[in-house]
Design a protein around this motif. Structure first.
Motif: not given
Length: 134
Positions: A101-105, A125-128
């Protein structure tokens, strides 16, 4: 006016039960962002997050206020401090579901206010994060 609000906060923290202090402090910090000094609001939010590292709702309110204030660099720095805890002194403890949810935001913020490069940075960043959490 600020002195009156500050004394009211002190009195309310003395009379309210302990479990309501976080909510009152968060609301006071939001009011500081909107009607007082954004720097004082930041200080309060930083203290709240330091004492409550698992409270993602506080982090989201803090980030929303930074975005509303127009300070996208500070909002990005907050996101980065959660994703890369080694680069900051904060130690957040969020589950994988919360991180999603943080990455979505973060991505939604970059879609509205950022450019292609900033959106791509969030994806990287999400992939990492996903590859490190396996």
């Amino acid at each position: 006016r600020h002195e009156e609000a500050h004394s009211l906060l002190k009195r309310s923290l003395q009379s309210l039960p302990q479990y309501k202090h976080i909510e009152v402090m968060s609301k006071f910090a939001q009011i500081e962002f909107e009607h007082g000094s954004a720097e004082r609001g930041r200080t309060i939010f930083d203290a709240l997050l330091g004492k409550n590292p698992k409270r993602m709702d506080l982090l989201f309110v803090y980030i929303d206020k930074e975005v509303k204030c127009g300070d996208l660099d500070k909002a990005r720095a907050l996101f980065s401090s959660v994703v890369n805890p080694s680069s900051s002194d904060r130690k957040f403890k969020f589950s994988d579901k919360q991180m999603k949810s943080l990455f979505k935001k973060w991505f939604r913020m970059e879609e509205e206010h950022g450019d292609e490069d900033s959106q791509e940075r969030v994806k990287d960043e999400a992939r990492a994060f996903v590859s490190n959490s396996k």
